[in-house]
Motif scaffolding. Structure first.
Motif, PDB file in Angstrom:
ATOM      1  N   LEU A 150      12.057  -0.076   4.560  1.00  0.00           N
ATOM      2  CA  LEU A 150      10.589  -0.147   4.634  1.00  0.00           C
ATOM      3  C   LEU A 150       9.891   0.511   3.434  1.00  0.00           C
ATOM      4  CD1 LEU A 150       9.982   0.300   8.479  1.00  0.00           C
ATOM      5  CD2 LEU A 150       9.856  -1.786   7.099  1.00  0.00           C
ATOM      6  N   TRP A 151      10.626   0.618   2.308  1.00  0.00           N
ATOM      7  CA  TRP A 151      10.003   1.173   1.098  1.00  0.00           C
ATOM      8  C   TRP A 151       8.912   0.246   0.596  1.00  0.00           C
ATOM      9  CZ3 TRP A 151       9.971   5.840  -0.811  1.00  0.00           C
ATOM     10  CH2 TRP A 151       9.432   6.033  -2.088  1.00  0.00           C
ATOM     11  N   ARG A 152       7.784   0.804   0.213  1.00  0.00           N
ATOM     12  CA  ARG A 152       6.616   0.003  -0.196  1.00  0.00           C
ATOM     13  C   ARG A 152       6.305   0.128  -1.695  1.00  0.00           C
ATOM     14  NH1 ARG A 152       1.147  -1.359   1.688  1.00  0.00           N
ATOM     15  NH2 ARG A 152      -0.480  -0.411   0.415  1.00  0.00           N
ATOM     16  N   LYS A 153       6.468   1.343  -2.230  1.00  0.00           N
ATOM     17  CA  LYS A 153       5.885   1.671  -3.539  1.00  0.00           C
ATOM     18  C   LYS A 153       6.849   1.360  -4.695  1.00  0.00           C
ATOM     19  CE  LYS A 153       5.114   6.017  -2.202  1.00  0.00           C
ATOM     20  NZ  LYS A 153       4.633   7.401  -2.404  1.00  0.00           N
ATOM     21  N   THR A 154       6.437   1.763  -5.889  1.00  0.00           N
ATOM     22  CA  THR A 154       7.329   1.697  -7.056  1.00  0.00           C
ATOM     23  C   THR A 154       8.381   2.800  -6.914  1.00  0.00           C
ATOM     24  OG1 THR A 154       5.939   3.238  -8.281  1.00  0.00           O
ATOM     25  CG2 THR A 154       5.463   0.884  -8.558  1.00  0.00           C
ATOM     26  N   THR A 167       4.527   5.069  -6.532  1.00  0.00           N
ATOM     27  CA  THR A 167       3.074   4.876  -6.491  1.00  0.00           C
ATOM     28  C   THR A 167       2.811   3.540  -5.828  1.00  0.00           C
ATOM     29  OG1 THR A 167       2.580   6.220  -8.443  1.00  0.00           O
ATOM     30  CG2 THR A 167       1.086   4.391  -8.012  1.00  0.00           C
ATOM     31  N   ASP A 168       1.706   3.457  -5.095  1.00  0.00           N
ATOM     32  CA  ASP A 168       1.299   2.167  -4.536  1.00  0.00           C
ATOM     33  C   ASP A 168       0.727   1.326  -5.681  1.00  0.00           C
ATOM     34  OD1 ASP A 168       0.209  -0.009  -3.282  1.00  0.00           O
ATOM     35  OD2 ASP A 168      -0.812   1.135  -1.710  1.00  0.00           O
ATOM     36  N   GLU A 189       1.972   6.669   1.351  1.00  0.00           N
ATOM     37  CA  GLU A 189       2.250   5.247   1.098  1.00  0.00           C
ATOM     38  C   GLU A 189       1.181   4.615   0.214  1.00  0.00           C
ATOM     39  OE1 GLU A 189       5.028   4.083   1.761  1.00  0.00           O
ATOM     40  OE2 GLU A 189       5.397   3.648   3.863  1.00  0.00           O
ATOM     41  N   ILE A 190      -0.024   5.221   0.188  1.00  0.00           N
ATOM     42  CA  ILE A 190      -1.116   4.628  -0.599  1.00  0.00           C
ATOM     43  C   ILE A 190      -1.534   5.550  -1.754  1.00  0.00           C
ATOM     44  CG2 ILE A 190      -2.006   3.040   1.179  1.00  0.00           C
ATOM     45  CD1 ILE A 190      -4.121   5.223   1.854  1.00  0.00           C
ATOM     46  N   TYR A 191      -0.550   6.284  -2.283  1.00  0.00           N
ATOM     47  CA  TYR A 191      -0.797   7.123  -3.469  1.00  0.00           C
ATOM     48  C   TYR A 191      -1.160   6.213  -4.637  1.00  0.00           C
ATOM     49  CZ  TYR A 191       0.312  10.176  -7.446  1.00  0.00           C
ATOM     50  OH  TYR A 191       0.260  10.888  -8.621  1.00  0.00           O
ATOM     51  N   ASN A 192      -2.284   6.527  -5.303  1.00  0.00           N
ATOM     52  CA  ASN A 192      -2.772   5.597  -6.328  1.00  0.00           C
ATOM     53  C   ASN A 192      -2.299   5.932  -7.746  1.00  0.00           C
ATOM     54  OD1 ASN A 192      -4.358   7.880  -6.497  1.00  0.00           O
ATOM     55  ND2 ASN A 192      -6.239   6.784  -6.966  1.00  0.00           N
TER      56      ASN A 192
END
Ligand SMILES: [Zn+2]
Length: 362
Positions: A150-154, A167-168, A189-192
């Motif tokens: 479930l990894w989302r970011k870079t 980073t998202d 999860e939503i770190y910019n």
């Protein structure tokens, strides 16, 4: 001795290459399964080999882990200037249905442009630029094991005072960066990101879009899940100058989607139908002047979420394909009105008919 060795290795090479291509004939690739990054890269090579008259590949950046970010450029050669359609998938690693959709989309347009007049017209007037997986590092990581699925970011590292990775990417673009729907905590999860465009993947897309902004008519970025078609902007106080038209085009796409398997998609801006956000690629595309910019959030509405079962890949892609085609058809017709040539012909025919009629009466 040297020459015979060279000849043998050349022959071996040819045999191996042929085998690699043979193993990936169009019918052999399974579009109803999720594929690893390596398999998708092989698939990209296969599409170039099998459709070399209309498909080329362009590498336009490198990920944090130094993978080449590539897209497929699809279009027929033309002496007339062509316009561009952008599509990217897999900006969020765990949304596996998105890369599956990009592959389905490419397969469909390549399989039908010679027989389907509408798709043929598209490929004559437009070039499609399709990135099957943008966040390649994240995608590879999401395939590692059950704990990373479930990894989302870079996969870029955090800062000296924050040890989490990633980073998202869809909060990292230079479009109202850092304003709403983001986190400054690098473990979120939503770190910019520590700054706008801190991520090389966001930078690569930004460079490509900025260079081609005058020619790109439509920007489609594919995510899951939620069954939504999102228009700019993510910020509640900012609206696109053509929001009414975007809404109309989005609603028509949702209708086209529903007509396939009866699945309902909701259309609107993120603050209205999801949640506010900022720094997205969709907003950046609209901000620099690309008129039609949409996010697709594919199936489902949360039952399986990011782990959409493989038996839903095909129906999800079939319906979203019609949604995308609906938008692209609108854009094509608006920019290349078919009426012009037809009207001239109609006028000529009516003149001929009038002359014939007057002769007949006399
Ligand atoms: Zn997403």
């Amino acid at each position: 001795m040297l020459w015979s060795g060279l000849a043998v290795s050349l022959i071996l090479n040819l045999v191996t290459n042929n085998r690699a291509v043979e193993g990936l004939e169009p019918g052999a690739y399974d579009y109803t399964k999720y594929h690893t990054m390596d398999e998708i890269l092989e698939w990209m090579k296969m599409m170039q080999n099998n459709y070399s008259d209309v498909v080329t590949s362009i590498t336009y950046g490198k990920t944090y882990e130094k993978r080449n970010i590539s897209l497929l450029k699809i279009g027929q050669k033309s002496n007339e200037p062509k316009k561009m359609i952008w599509m990217d998938c897999g900006i969020h690693a765990r949304e596996w249905i998105a890369p599956a959709f990009c592959q389905h989309f490419v397969k469909e347009i390549l399989g039908s442009y010679k027989t389907d007049q509408k798709i043929g017209e598209m490929l004559k007037r437009l070039d499609f630029y399709v990135t099957p997986v943008l966040n390649m590092d994240g995608y590879v990581y999401s395939w590692k094991d059950n704990t990373t699925r479930l990894w989302r970011k870079t996969r870029s590292p955090g800062t000296a005072d924050c040890m989490c990775n990633g980073t998202d990417l869809n909060r990292n673009f230079y479009a109202n960066w850092g304003m709403v729907g983001i986190s400054r905590n690098c473990c979120s999860e939503i770190y910019n990101g520590h700054s706008p465009l801190s991520e090389p993947e966001a930078m690569a897309v930004t460079d490509f879009l900025s260079t081609n902004r005058d020619n790109i008519l439509c920007f489609l970025t594919i995510h899951s899940y939620g069954q939504l078609i999102l228009l700019p902007y993510g910020h509640p106080n900012i609206s696109a100058p053509n929001e009414v038209e975007l809404m109309k085009v989005g609603l028509a796409a949702a209708e086209a989607i529903k007509a396939v398997h009866g699945v309902a998609y909701t259309v609107g801006t993120p603050p209205n139908v999801l949640y506010p956000n900022s720094g997205s690629s969709r907003d950046f595309a609209r901000l620099i002047g690309i008129p039609f910019s949409f996010t697709f959030e594919l199936r489902d509405k949360g039952e399986y979420g990011f782990k959409l079962p493989e038996d839903q890949i095909q129906p999800t892609c079939e319906e979203a394909y019609q949604g995308a085609l609906s938008i692209i058809t609108y854009v094509l017709d608006k920019n290349f009105p078919r009426g012009a040539a037809t009207n001239v012909a109609a006028t000529l025919w009516s003149v001929v008919f009038a002359v014939w009629l007057s002769t007949a009466i006399v």
